[in-house]
Design an enzyme around this catalytic site. Structure first.
Site, PDB file in Angstrom:
ATOM      1  N   THR A  55      16.106  34.574  72.286  1.00 16.63           N
ATOM      2  CA  THR A  55      15.735  34.703  70.873  1.00 16.63           C
ATOM      3  C   THR A  55      16.878  35.318  70.060  1.00 16.63           C
ATOM      4  OG1 THR A  55      13.505  35.071  71.701  1.00 16.63           O
ATOM      5  CG2 THR A  55      13.866  35.446  69.357  1.00 16.63           C
ATOM      6  N   LYS A  82      18.033  58.595  68.040  1.00 19.94           N
ATOM      7  CA  LYS A  82      18.079  59.990  67.562  1.00 19.94           C
ATOM      8  C   LYS A  82      16.755  60.379  66.923  1.00 19.94           C
ATOM      9  CE  LYS A  82      22.895  59.199  66.230  1.00 19.94           C
ATOM     10  NZ  LYS A  82      23.708  58.975  65.022  1.00 19.94           N
ATOM     11  N   ARG A 104      12.504  42.099  66.467  1.00 20.62           N
ATOM     12  CA  ARG A 104      11.701  42.123  67.700  1.00 20.62           C
ATOM     13  C   ARG A 104      11.347  43.573  67.967  1.00 20.62           C
ATOM     14  NH1 ARG A 104      12.640  39.175  73.423  1.00 20.62           N
ATOM     15  NH2 ARG A 104      11.792  37.511  72.130  1.00 20.62           N
ATOM     16  N   HIS A 132       4.828  35.459  68.638  1.00 24.25           N
ATOM     17  CA  HIS A 132       6.251  35.101  68.745  1.00 24.25           C
ATOM     18  C   HIS A 132       6.345  33.726  68.056  1.00 24.25           C
ATOM     19  CE1 HIS A 132      10.247  34.673  70.132  1.00 24.25           C
ATOM     20  NE2 HIS A 132      10.099  34.866  71.422  1.00 24.25           N
TER      21      HIS A 132
HETATM   22  N1   CP Z   1      11.430  33.346  75.284  1.00 29.66           N
HETATM   23  C1   CP Z   1      11.998  34.491  74.866  1.00 29.66           C
HETATM   24  O1   CP Z   1      11.554  35.117  73.899  1.00 29.66           O
HETATM   25  O2   CP Z   1      13.082  34.893  75.598  1.00 29.66           O
HETATM   26  P1   CP Z   1      13.955  36.217  75.317  1.00 29.66           P
HETATM   27  O3   CP Z   1      13.072  37.399  75.638  1.00 29.66           O
HETATM   28  O4   CP Z   1      15.144  36.093  76.244  1.00 29.66           O
HETATM   29  O5   CP Z   1      14.336  36.216  73.871  1.00 29.66           O
END
Ligand code: CP
Length: 315
Positions: A55, A82, A104, A132
């Site tokens: 991602t 921190k 994320r 997601h």
């Molecule tokens: N599929 C996916 O979100 O992979 P990563 O965690 O590597 O971003």
């Protein structure tokens, strides 16, 4: 502006619009061009509070291929260490006048919280067990390409089986939201402790037995056991897990003869999926999913920043 926090609640025409917008970047990524200037002069910040390979890199590549200035903030090297709060971090990014922020975070809802505090579009790159959305879109695009090869245009009635740690899977939630909205029949299979209580309310049919869930499946999507999110749930040992829920060649034979095999990655080979299946030529779409992820992220960044660029926004 609009944000992209979840696929749940998006109507089919908006999901299809984003898939259609991504199509122009599929060949572009394969061709000689590899660089456009649609986002020239824009600053995109990727703020990742959790690990990522696919991602993070695909959002970075997507932004750069569209000509944006892309900056990555890794939480492990930031002032989060921190004790700076999430909201103060968001206000800091906002003060730097980012044109889009990709986030994320390990906590469900954290990305939506930040979206309410900043002035630019926020794209959810995965928040806890919630959603997601760009993964759900790239999975839908992968399935649509495969359907078109078979001469089918519609998701209507498509039989999709998702198996694994559904409880903790933001990928499962985004896929269930998108695929059911587009008319697919989604079955989910998980160990009892990893099946969400309200799964039917999401529009998916629960199965305890993987063999039964695979019967006549046209698409089989496997999920990783998310050990990092486990809170004392009982799960079988890796060997037992493979026996009960692992996608082996023998088990894949229960699905349709040409069923598509998918996995969002990262995989635990030999646990939820055997290497013989993950690497099965002509059947496994796993690297294709990664490839189409760049096109989807280019489309999402381009569409969501239209307002900043004076282009009619996402309506
Ligand atoms: N599929 C996916 O979100 O992979 P990563 O965690 O590597 O971003």
């Amino acid at each position: 502006h609009r944000d992209l926090i979840a696929l749940s609640g998006l109507p089919p025409h908006e999901l299809l619009f984003l898939l259609d917008e991504a199509e122009q970047w599929v060949d572009f990524n394969r061709g000689a061009a590899k660089h456009a200037n649609a986002l020239a002069g824009l600053t995109i910040i990727n703020a990742f509070f959790e690990n990522s390979t696919r991602t993070l890199l695909s959002f970075e590549i997507a932004g750069k291929r569209l000509g944006a200035d892309v900056v990555n903030m890794h939480a492990a090297q930031s002032s989060v260490k921190k004790g700076e709060t999430l909201i103060d971090t968001a206000l800091t990014l906002n003060a730097m006048r980012a044109d889009a922020i990709v986030i994320r975070h390990a906590a469900s809802g954290a990305v939506g919280l930040i979206a309410g505090k900043v002035d630019c579009p926020v794209l959810n790159a995965g928040d806890g067990s919630h959603e997601h959305p760009t993964q759900g879109l790239l999975d839908a695009l992968t399935i649509r390409h495969w359907l078109r090869i078979k001469g089918r245009e519609e998701f209507n009635g498509l039989r999709v089986t998702i198996c694994g740690d559904v409880l903790h899977s933001r990928v499962a939630r985004s896929n269930i939201a998108a695929l059911t909205a587009l008319g697919a029949q989604v079955r989910v299979c998980a160990p009892p402790a990893l099946m969400p209580a309200q799964i039917e309310a999401l529009g998916a049919e629960p199965f305890a037995d993987f063999d039964a869930a695979l019967d006549c499946a046209e698409v089989v999507m496997m999920l990783r056991l998310q050990q990092e999110r486990m809170q004392g749930q009982f799960i079988p040992s890796p060997r037992e897990y493979r026996h009960l829920y692992g996608l082996t060649l023998k088990r894949l034979a229960r699905a349709e003869p040409d069923a598509l095999v998918m996995h969002p990655g990262p995989m635990n080979r030999g646990v939820e999926i055997d290497s013989q299946v993950a690497d099965l030529a002509g059947r496994s779409a796993i690297t294709r999913q990664v490839e189409l992820g760049v096109a989807i992220r280019m489309a999402c960044l381009e569409v969501l920043t239209r307002r900043q660029r004076g282009v009619a926004g996402w309506s």
